[in-house]
Motif scaffolding. Sequence first.
Motif, short mmCIF file in Angstrom:
data_model
loop_
_atom_site.label_atom_id
_atom_site.label_comp_id
_atom_site.label_asym_id
_atom_site.label_seq_id
_atom_site.Cartn_x
_atom_site.Cartn_y
_atom_site.Cartn_z
N ALA A 354 0.83 -1.22 0.00
CA ALA A 354 0.00 0.00 0.00
C ALA A 354 0.85 1.26 0.00
CB ALA A 354 -0.92 0.01 1.22
N ILE A 355 1.94 1.25 0.78
CA ILE A 355 2.81 2.43 0.90
C ILE A 355 4.24 1.95 0.64
CG2 ILE A 355 3.58 4.29 2.41
CD1 ILE A 355 1.03 3.82 4.07
N PRO A 356 4.83 2.31 -0.49
CA PRO A 356 6.18 1.84 -0.79
C PRO A 356 7.17 2.22 0.30
CG PRO A 356 5.17 2.84 -2.72
CD PRO A 356 4.26 3.13 -1.57
N ALA A 357 8.00 1.25 0.73
CA ALA A 357 9.02 1.49 1.76
C ALA A 357 10.11 0.45 1.59
CB ALA A 357 8.40 1.43 3.15
N ASP A 358 11.29 0.75 2.16
CA ASP A 358 12.43 -0.16 2.06
C ASP A 358 12.56 -1.05 3.28
OD1 ASP A 358 13.47 0.94 -0.48
OD2 ASP A 358 13.77 2.74 0.74
N GLY A 359 11.85 -0.73 4.36
CA GLY A 359 11.90 -1.54 5.57
C GLY A 359 10.75 -1.21 6.48
N VAL A 360 10.39 -2.16 7.37
CA VAL A 360 9.30 -1.96 8.31
C VAL A 360 9.75 -2.45 9.67
CG1 VAL A 360 6.93 -2.61 8.92
CG2 VAL A 360 7.54 -2.23 6.52
N ALA A 361 9.41 -1.68 10.71
CA ALA A 361 9.71 -2.07 12.09
C ALA A 361 8.46 -1.91 12.93
CB ALA A 361 10.85 -1.22 12.65
N ASP A 414 20.96 3.21 7.47
CA ASP A 414 20.33 2.74 6.23
C ASP A 414 19.01 3.41 5.90
OD1 ASP A 414 22.38 0.99 5.70
OD2 ASP A 414 21.40 -0.73 6.64
N SER A 415 18.58 4.39 6.68
CA SER A 415 17.27 5.01 6.45
C SER A 415 17.37 6.51 6.62
CB SER A 415 16.22 4.45 7.42
OG SER A 415 16.10 3.06 7.27
N ALA A 416 16.64 7.23 5.76
CA ALA A 416 16.62 8.70 5.85
C ALA A 416 15.23 9.23 6.15
CB ALA A 416 17.13 9.31 4.55
N GLY A 417 14.19 8.51 5.73
CA GLY A 417 12.82 8.98 5.96
C GLY A 417 11.98 7.91 6.62
N MET A 418 10.88 8.32 7.26
CA MET A 418 10.02 7.34 7.92
C MET A 418 8.58 7.83 7.97
SD MET A 418 10.72 7.84 11.98
CE MET A 418 10.24 9.37 12.81
N LEU A 419 7.67 6.84 8.09
CA LEU A 419 6.26 7.11 8.33
C LEU A 419 5.84 6.25 9.51
CD1 LEU A 419 3.42 7.52 5.77
CD2 LEU A 419 3.10 6.02 7.72
N ALA A 420 5.47 6.91 10.61
CA ALA A 420 5.14 6.22 11.85
C ALA A 420 3.64 6.13 12.02
CB ALA A 420 5.77 6.94 13.04
N ILE A 421 3.14 4.91 12.26
CA ILE A 421 1.71 4.67 12.45
C ILE A 421 1.49 4.24 13.90
CG2 ILE A 421 -0.30 3.39 11.65
CD1 ILE A 421 1.18 2.85 9.03
N PRO A 422 0.94 5.10 14.76
CA PRO A 422 0.64 4.67 16.14
C PRO A 422 -0.50 3.65 16.14
CG PRO A 422 0.58 7.07 15.89
CD PRO A 422 0.58 6.49 14.52
N LEU A 433 7.34 2.63 8.87
CA LEU A 433 7.89 2.33 7.54
C LEU A 433 9.08 3.25 7.30
CD1 LEU A 433 4.74 1.58 7.48
CD2 LEU A 433 4.99 1.65 5.00
N PHE A 434 10.19 2.68 6.79
CA PHE A 434 11.41 3.44 6.56
C PHE A 434 11.75 3.48 5.07
CE2 PHE A 434 11.86 2.10 10.97
CZ PHE A 434 12.24 3.29 11.58
N ARG A 435 12.31 4.60 4.64
CA ARG A 435 12.82 4.74 3.28
C ARG A 435 14.28 5.13 3.33
NH1 ARG A 435 7.82 7.91 0.12
NH2 ARG A 435 6.47 6.06 -0.04
N GLU A 436 15.06 4.57 2.42
CA GLU A 436 16.49 4.85 2.40
C GLU A 436 16.77 6.21 1.77
OE1 GLU A 436 18.26 1.74 0.15
OE2 GLU A 436 17.31 2.32 -1.73
N GLU A 437 18.00 6.65 1.95
CA GLU A 437 18.42 7.95 1.43
C GLU A 437 18.38 7.94 -0.09
OE1 GLU A 437 22.24 10.95 2.03
OE2 GLU A 437 22.58 8.79 1.93
N ARG A 438 17.94 9.07 -0.62
CA ARG A 438 17.97 9.24 -2.08
C ARG A 438 18.74 10.52 -2.39
NH1 ARG A 438 12.95 10.55 -6.22
NH2 ARG A 438 14.18 10.59 -8.12
N ILE A 439 19.97 10.35 -2.80
CA ILE A 439 20.79 11.52 -3.17
C ILE A 439 20.38 11.96 -4.56
CG2 ILE A 439 23.12 12.36 -3.59
CD1 ILE A 439 24.13 10.24 -1.63
#
Length: 863
Positions: A354-361, A414-422, A433-439
């Motif tokens: 549903a939401i593209p991401a490179d990792g989930v915690a 390994d991550s630059a951005g995130m979307l946190a769902i309480p 959900l984490f997204r990696e750095e995009r230079i």
Amino acid sequence: MARKPPPTVDLTNCDREPIHELGAIQPIGFLIALTSDWLVSRVSSNISQFLAVAADDVIGRPATDILTGDAIHTLRNRLALLRGADGVERVFRMKLDERGQDFDVAVHFSGHWVIVEAEPSTEHDYGDVTGTVRGMLGRLDSMADDDAFYNEGARQVRALTGFDRVMVYRFDDDGSGEVIAETAKSGIGSFLGLHYPASDIPRQARELYKRSLLRVITDIEAAPVPIVPTLDEHGKPLDLSMSVLRSVSPIHLEYLRNMGVRASMSISLIVNGELWGLVACHHYSPKCPSFERRSVGELFAQLFSMRIEGRDRQHIVDYERRGRDISDKLLGAVASDDTLLRDPEWLSAILTSAIPADGVAAWINGNYAFTGRTPSTASFATIVQTLNRAAAGKVFATDEIGKLVTNYSVAENDSAGMLAIPISRTPRDYVILFREERIRSVRWAGDPHKLAQYGPNGPRLSPRESFDLWKETVKGRSVAFTKSEIRVAETLRATLIEVVLRLADEATEERKVASDRQELLIAELNHRVRNILSLIRGLIRQSIPPEGGQLQDFVGMIDGRIHALARAHNQITQDHWNPAPIKSLVDAEAAVFLRDSKERIHIKGGLVLLKPQAYAALALVMHELFTNSVKYGALSTDGQVSVEWRQGNDGDLTIEWIEDGGPKVSPPTRKGFGTSIIEHSVPYDLGGKVVTDFARDGFRASFVIPGRHIAELANYSSKPFELPEPVPAPMAVQLDDVQLNGKIVLLVEDSLIIALDAEDILRRLGADQVVSEATVAGAIEAIGPNKINFAVLDMNLGDHNSFAVADELERLQIPFLFATGYGEQAKLPDRHRGRLVVQKPYTFKSIARALASLLKSDSSVSA
């Protein structure tokens, strides 16, 4: 004595510039400010250049001393139409004084002042504005993908106005902007893809863009014309926020001068009530499109904005529908097996679909689980603690974790951005959900970092002197999470809370709140769309379909009414605007609706000639009668319609419309624009009478047209009426005899929409390039450098003809053909008497046939 510190210079210096109170206008026209009792309060000092009065002599005098009674009457009527503080009414080709010069006039309120602005008319007869806009929208709507859609919007505005460069400029959330579409003349470079900092457009300028949708600057070197007196009795300058002639801020002039731009025009794109972007036009010499063309451009931009809003909304709806489907899948799976929530691999797969991401915690009750590219355990714990302090209970997104967490290293985590769902009501449990750095490299139009200086306009941030490409490398950030993704995350959050915490009551309440919020947003969206639609003036205003109506029906309704007028116009113009028989009018409408069932229409009446005004009015009435009957009445089934007319001894003409054999009739619960035409057109336009009867066995109507609209039969010798030809089946594309591949074609055509359609036909026939020109001078100038191989010449170009272009083409031995909409009335000079002539409207079939014929006899085109 201590030295006074220099004033602080920051972005707010430009923001505080009073750009709406400059006390001057551009010299292309003049301004008059009137009191509520129509006394002249202030004028622009150049009024004597346009009217036979001097600025110093008119202050305090009644408006009737300088304007005719008819002009004042028209202006008062226009003021009565104004709605809202930001309304502006326009009148084109209006005579203001006894000298009789035509002016284009804008009138609006500024506080308690009536502001009248005028500039000399430069369009003698612009033509069919409705058709122009409809054609522009038709081409816009045919674009499938967004890039083509925006490029077509820019192309349409450039074709309409003639600016050297037209761009579609979109604002980002931080106020900066990007050129996402561009069309420009060759040789001036490209700004496509360049970014501009938010400081390029000060805050008060953005507010003006939302209020006044079109801004034109005709020549940055033109001396501004002061308004006299500068201040009123309270020492205040005139507020020119809604002025169409408002002078230009010195800082903005400096900005344009540094860009090398001599003239500009911008049209606001308002989406969801906010400034989405601009259609920005640049010209490298003085440029002043006519007021009428600017107004058409403004109307087109409003409709363009609606299309943008519709496309954006459809993208959001489609994406969020997928998100809801995934949410439902998650709910169904976890409801039967809540251990899945502690399976990071399964959770990651369903969330990232549903939401593209490179990792989930996940962090639940102090326990954590990871999958994919995620931060270290220590950094993750710090992130959770920070979220507990900053954004408990809400979805939180950032493309730069380093701004939220102190000493956070992207390289180590390994991550630059995130979307946190309480997923709990207390600040404790999260799925992140984490997204990696995009230079990435951002392309700016010049270095956006302005240096403070003391310039001619005071201490401020000076407009940069160079707009050459300047690249900035952006590190430490990920691809940003979109608003739609955040809304989908909110949906997923509600689902997770419901399943994990088993709080059915609270979850139900949250869904109710979300539903109420959605209904509120939908209601607000509908309100704003209606506000935008209410700005569309002219013919289409009264034809807006009721709620739930289809766009195709709306377009068909407008198209039908315009074609009804066109058919009537053809009849009364085929004999030089003479009266035409009523039978021809009825036959024409019957032929359109029932070509193969004409026996169902019974026509009875002698030869009666209607004068042009009555003929055009009755054409719309008949069109609506036939339309309603075909949709709802006798002609919708196997019924019949009788149309009878007779002329009484008093000379009045009575027309009877009687339906029989159709479905049972009941009076309408709502009367639309079509019914209004039937019931009010004859009384209002012709001074006649109408009686309608929604009898159960069939609708009836009786029309009485006064005798003054009936023409004498003496000397009537019109050509017999010809029924409209049926639309032919699509022609198979045969290009064997049409060899334009790789060729450059010159198209001389003074109508924008017709030219665009002809361009498409010629490209379909293989032309590599089509050079379109609207004037004789432009066409002749284009022949040399473009190496024209072939030409299509519209015979009549407004007040001129294209014979001079034909002479030049013949001299250079370049093959060409003529096109005309005048039919048999078109006359060629002796020199070109034998040339091929194509009748308008252009069709693929007619052009292909003409080219095949011409190319067979002239091998130079296909050589």
